[in-house]
Motif scaffolding. Structure first.
Motif, PDB file in Angstrom:
ATOM      1  N   LEU A 109     -49.440   9.505   4.186  1.00 25.58           N
ATOM      2  CA  LEU A 109     -51.120   9.132   4.320  1.00 25.58           C
ATOM      3  C   LEU A 109     -51.250   9.636   5.901  1.00 25.58           C
ATOM      4  O   LEU A 109     -52.315  10.253   6.391  1.00 25.58           O
ATOM      5  CB  LEU A 109     -51.257   7.939   3.956  1.00 25.58           C
ATOM      6  CG  LEU A 109     -52.784   7.609   4.101  1.00 25.58           C
ATOM      7  CD1 LEU A 109     -53.708   8.828   3.280  1.00 25.58           C
ATOM      8  CD2 LEU A 109     -53.074   6.149   3.523  1.00 25.58           C
ATOM      9  N   VAL A 110     -50.804   8.964   6.751  1.00 28.86           N
ATOM     10  CA  VAL A 110     -50.811   9.152   8.289  1.00 28.86           C
ATOM     11  C   VAL A 110     -50.665  10.505   8.600  1.00 28.86           C
ATOM     12  O   VAL A 110     -51.463  11.239   9.418  1.00 28.86           O
ATOM     13  CB  VAL A 110     -49.844   8.110   9.035  1.00 28.86           C
ATOM     14  CG1 VAL A 110     -50.123   8.515  10.796  1.00 28.86           C
ATOM     15  CG2 VAL A 110     -50.066   6.742   8.870  1.00 28.86           C
ATOM     16  N   CYS A 111     -49.574  11.271   8.098  1.00 30.64           N
ATOM     17  CA  CYS A 111     -49.507  12.534   8.461  1.00 30.64           C
ATOM     18  C   CYS A 111     -50.484  13.515   8.069  1.00 30.64           C
ATOM     19  O   CYS A 111     -51.242  14.268   8.685  1.00 30.64           O
ATOM     20  CB  CYS A 111     -47.960  13.365   7.816  1.00 30.64           C
ATOM     21  SG  CYS A 111     -47.690  14.882   7.960  1.00 30.64           S
ATOM     22  N   GLN A 112     -51.285  13.219   6.755  1.00 37.07           N
ATOM     23  CA  GLN A 112     -52.539  13.785   6.247  1.00 37.07           C
ATOM     24  C   GLN A 112     -53.443  13.522   7.102  1.00 37.07           C
ATOM     25  O   GLN A 112     -54.269  14.627   7.499  1.00 37.07           O
ATOM     26  CB  GLN A 112     -52.581  13.543   4.879  1.00 37.07           C
ATOM     27  CG  GLN A 112     -53.690  14.408   4.096  1.00 37.07           C
ATOM     28  CD  GLN A 112     -53.854  13.980   2.756  1.00 37.07           C
ATOM     29  OE1 GLN A 112     -53.635  12.776   2.308  1.00 37.07           O
ATOM     30  NE2 GLN A 112     -54.154  14.757   2.117  1.00 37.07           N
ATOM     31  N   ILE A 113     -54.004  12.394   7.415  1.00 36.28           N
ATOM     32  CA  ILE A 113     -55.059  11.965   8.516  1.00 36.28           C
ATOM     33  C   ILE A 113     -54.820  12.592   9.533  1.00 36.28           C
ATOM     34  O   ILE A 113     -55.724  13.111  10.329  1.00 36.28           O
ATOM     35  CB  ILE A 113     -55.101  10.354   8.373  1.00 36.28           C
ATOM     36  CG1 ILE A 113     -55.443   9.997   7.053  1.00 36.28           C
ATOM     37  CG2 ILE A 113     -56.084  10.074   9.514  1.00 36.28           C
ATOM     38  CD1 ILE A 113     -55.544   8.275   7.159  1.00 36.28           C
ATOM     39  N   GLN A 114     -53.797  12.696  10.228  1.00 28.14           N
ATOM     40  CA  GLN A 114     -53.488  13.164  11.545  1.00 28.14           C
ATOM     41  C   GLN A 114     -53.983  14.527  11.673  1.00 28.14           C
ATOM     42  O   GLN A 114     -54.098  15.379  12.572  1.00 28.14           O
ATOM     43  CB  GLN A 114     -52.218  12.827  12.014  1.00 28.14           C
ATOM     44  CG  GLN A 114     -51.955  13.065  13.648  1.00 28.14           C
ATOM     45  CD  GLN A 114     -50.368  13.731  13.830  1.00 28.14           C
ATOM     46  OE1 GLN A 114     -49.697  14.122  13.273  1.00 28.14           O
ATOM     47  NE2 GLN A 114     -50.249  13.173  15.218  1.00 28.14           N
ATOM     48  N   ALA A 115     -53.249  15.281  10.617  1.00 29.54           N
ATOM     49  CA  ALA A 115     -53.430  16.931  10.418  1.00 29.54           C
ATOM     50  C   ALA A 115     -55.051  17.114  10.307  1.00 29.54           C
ATOM     51  O   ALA A 115     -55.750  18.151  10.971  1.00 29.54           O
ATOM     52  CB  ALA A 115     -52.918  17.395   9.264  1.00 29.54           C
ATOM     53  N   LEU A 116     -55.778  16.504   9.602  1.00 33.07           N
ATOM     54  CA  LEU A 116     -57.184  16.470   9.380  1.00 33.07           C
ATOM     55  C   LEU A 116     -57.754  16.536  10.903  1.00 33.07           C
ATOM     56  O   LEU A 116     -58.642  17.219  11.324  1.00 33.07           O
ATOM     57  CB  LEU A 116     -57.587  15.331   8.425  1.00 33.07           C
ATOM     58  CG  LEU A 116     -59.221  15.560   8.460  1.00 33.07           C
ATOM     59  CD1 LEU A 116     -59.852  16.830   8.040  1.00 33.07           C
ATOM     60  CD2 LEU A 116     -59.584  14.294   7.429  1.00 33.07           C
ATOM     61  N   LEU A 117     -57.422  15.442  11.672  1.00 24.64           N
ATOM     62  CA  LEU A 117     -58.002  15.066  12.919  1.00 24.64           C
ATOM     63  C   LEU A 117     -57.827  16.147  13.972  1.00 24.64           C
ATOM     64  O   LEU A 117     -58.203  16.448  14.693  1.00 24.64           O
ATOM     65  CB  LEU A 117     -57.796  13.741  13.523  1.00 24.64           C
ATOM     66  CG  LEU A 117     -58.189  12.656  12.508  1.00 24.64           C
ATOM     67  CD1 LEU A 117     -57.875  11.071  13.063  1.00 24.64           C
ATOM     68  CD2 LEU A 117     -59.913  12.522  12.575  1.00 24.64           C
ATOM     69  N   ARG A 118     -56.347  16.613  13.665  1.00 21.74           N
ATOM     70  CA  ARG A 118     -55.931  17.604  14.748  1.00 21.74           C
ATOM     71  C   ARG A 118     -56.735  18.844  14.680  1.00 21.74           C
ATOM     72  O   ARG A 118     -57.190  19.355  15.810  1.00 21.74           O
ATOM     73  CB  ARG A 118     -54.677  17.855  14.538  1.00 21.74           C
ATOM     74  CG  ARG A 118     -54.006  19.139  14.992  1.00 21.74           C
ATOM     75  CD  ARG A 118     -53.681  19.261  16.414  1.00 21.74           C
ATOM     76  NE  ARG A 118     -52.818  20.478  16.961  1.00 21.74           N
ATOM     77  CZ  ARG A 118     -53.507  21.265  17.807  1.00 21.74           C
ATOM     78  NH1 ARG A 118     -54.955  21.327  17.990  1.00 21.74           N
ATOM     79  NH2 ARG A 118     -52.961  22.452  17.977  1.00 21.74           N
ATOM     80  N   GLY A 119     -57.177  19.366  13.640  1.00 20.32           N
ATOM     81  CA  GLY A 119     -57.886  20.343  13.381  1.00 20.32           C
ATOM     82  C   GLY A 119     -59.282  20.325  13.464  1.00 20.32           C
ATOM     83  O   GLY A 119     -59.961  21.072  14.412  1.00 20.32           O
ATOM     84  N   ALA A 120     -60.001  19.132  13.083  1.00 22.80           N
ATOM     85  CA  ALA A 120     -61.232  18.959  13.077  1.00 22.80           C
ATOM     86  C   ALA A 120     -61.913  18.602  14.444  1.00 22.80           C
ATOM     87  O   ALA A 120     -62.527  19.207  15.150  1.00 22.80           O
ATOM     88  CB  ALA A 120     -61.913  17.784  12.459  1.00 22.80           C
ATOM     89  N   ILE A 121     -61.000  17.745  15.666  1.00 25.95           N
ATOM     90  CA  ILE A 121     -61.365  17.449  16.871  1.00 25.95           C
ATOM     91  C   ILE A 121     -61.183  18.813  17.673  1.00 25.95           C
ATOM     92  O   ILE A 121     -62.078  19.042  18.511  1.00 25.95           O
ATOM     93  CB  ILE A 121     -60.482  16.292  17.441  1.00 25.95           C
ATOM     94  CG1 ILE A 121     -60.788  14.998  16.538  1.00 25.95           C
ATOM     95  CG2 ILE A 121     -60.515  16.190  18.610  1.00 25.95           C
ATOM     96  CD1 ILE A 121     -59.895  13.802  16.867  1.00 25.95           C
TER      97      ILE A 121
END
Length: 431
Positions: A110-122
């Motif tokens: 779950l942390v990996c998925q959230i981090q990947a989302l924030l990495r691209g969006a930010i």
């Protein structure tokens, strides 16, 4: 002839998890080589620099002392950019410290998925904010009267919110489905969005880099070129001094405002140039790797990725380096409470003496000018830059009292020049 599209599958996160049997004997310190130590140190220093630099930038540009040196619209854009970079330092880069040392992912799926989302969006949102800053400076330098008349705080906040929602939605569509993220042990040393097709990876890298670069170069290049020609045509080769408040003070105030806008635009242009320089190696690597179907060497992948991520630190550093008022107020906020503080009575005395010196056309700015609200920005600059206001000023001269025309014109222009310079100096010493 039909070509089959190759569909790629994201590597299973369980194989890279620190709970996998092959990582049981790998401790955080035991068996740590020089390469892993250097990588972990680089990630830690970049994270620390991003957090401290952007926190300082947010606090200073939103402080009362700095409010008179910047418009509300650029302040919101810079605050949004710094907030994105601060979020990168809080929610993305810190999670790469342990993986860069151990070579595995210890935080779960779950942390990996959230981090990947924030990495691209930010990252995408930061590029969009740089575009908004470039367009803001373009309009301010080429159409200053219209810009200050129609610029709106609510409109700026609405644009920032809308672009943020669009960036999060776009990467949510890519990352949230199963197989939309993966752990990259060589470059990011953390989780990133995974693209099932090489064409999507190329499109994402080029869409992030090339439109941003072209818009930044066009806006700043056109603004500086037109502003330079305008300064030459208007004869703004010298900056107005407090002793030159004569009949042509309005024209000199226009020249002064254009020079101050140019200085602010140069600072933001330097931040945009830093983005282009730092992100270019990563973009080239992404395109080449997607086209050839291969992976870059681990060291090259790590350097290119973290060079691009370090842009979150260089943005506030460049702003600090190129802005005198920001450096001064930063020092005051950081060290003013611990040393060199003046008593209240002395400060009040200085304020009153400075205010009186301004009323007599002196060189010192009074402390009472700090309280001038930003809502008068549009009125001041519209009156200063508008040609219709100059015609109204001339008509007022003809409808005056019974004094001689020449004496009345000189006296009124001189008083109006001092009054206008007081207000503009209070509101636009720097953008």
């Amino acid at each position: 002839m039909h070509h089959k599209t190759t569909i790629l599958v994201a590597p299973a996160l369980q194989n890279s998890s620190c709970t996998h049997p092959r990582y049981h004997n790998v401790g955080l310190i035991a068996g740590l080589g020089p390469a892993e130590f250097v990588q972990g140190l680089i990630v830690f220093l970049i994270t620390l620099g991003v957090l401290l630099a952007n926190l300082l930038l947010i606090l200073v540009i939103n402080s009362r002392r700095y409010s008179k040196y910047i418009h509300s619209q650029p302040r919101y854009l810079l605050t949004s950019l710094a907030s994105n970079d601060l979020a990168m330092g809080l929610f993305v880069t810190p999670f790469a410290i342990v993986p860069s040392l151990r070579g595995c992912w210890p935080y779960g799926e779950l942390v990996c998925q959230i981090q990947a989302l924030l990495r691209g969006a930010i990252s995408q949102q930061s590029a969009v904010i740089l575009i908004c800053m470039a367009m803001d400076r373009y309009l301010c330098m080429l159409h200053p009267a219209r810009y200050h008349k129609h610029s709106s705080k609510k409109g700026c906040v609405a644009i920032i919110s809308m672009t943020w929602i669009m960036s999060v939605t776009l990467f949510a569509i890519l990352v949230l489905p199963r197989g939309g993220f993966y752990f990259n042990p060589t470059g990011m040393s953390a989780c990133e969005p995974f693209y099932a097709q090489a064409s999507l990876r190329i499109l994402a890298a080029c869409g992030f880099y090339f439109p941003t670069t072209m818009i930044l170069m066009y806006c700043y290049g056109s603004a500086f070129h037109v502003n330079k020609l305008r300064l030459r045509k208007a004869g703004c080769n010298t900056i107005a001094s407090p002793d030159d408040y004569g009949g042509q003070s309005v024209e000199k105030l226009v020249c002064q405002e254009r020079r101050l806008s140019t200085n602010a635009s140069r600072t933001m242009a330097a931040m945009s140039l830093g983005f282009i320089v730092l992100v270019t190696p990563w973009t080239i690597q992404e395109v080449v790797a997607a086209c050839t179907g291969s992976r870059a060497p681990a060291a090259l992948d790590f350097i290119a990725t973290w060079l691009a991520l370090s842009n979150s630190f260089w943005n506030p550093f460049l702003y600090w380096l190129l802005n005198n008022q920001f450096r001064r107020i930063s020092r005051e906020l950081l060290f003013g409470r611990f040393c060199c503080s003046k008593p209240k009575e002395e400060k009040q005395h200085n304020c009153s003496s400075n205010s009186s010196s301004i009323r007599h056309g002196g060189h010192t700015q009074g402390c009472d000018l700090e309280g001038l609200s930003e809502k008068y920005w549009g009125e001041i600059l519209e009156r200063t830059l508008s040609s219709s206001s100059l015609h109204n000023l001339q008509r007022n001269f003809h409808h005056g009292g019974h004094f001689a025309h020449a004496h009345h014109h000189h006296h009124h222009a001189r008083c109006n020049g001092v009054h206008e310079m007081r207000m503009v100096d209070a509101a636009v010493p720097d953008l």
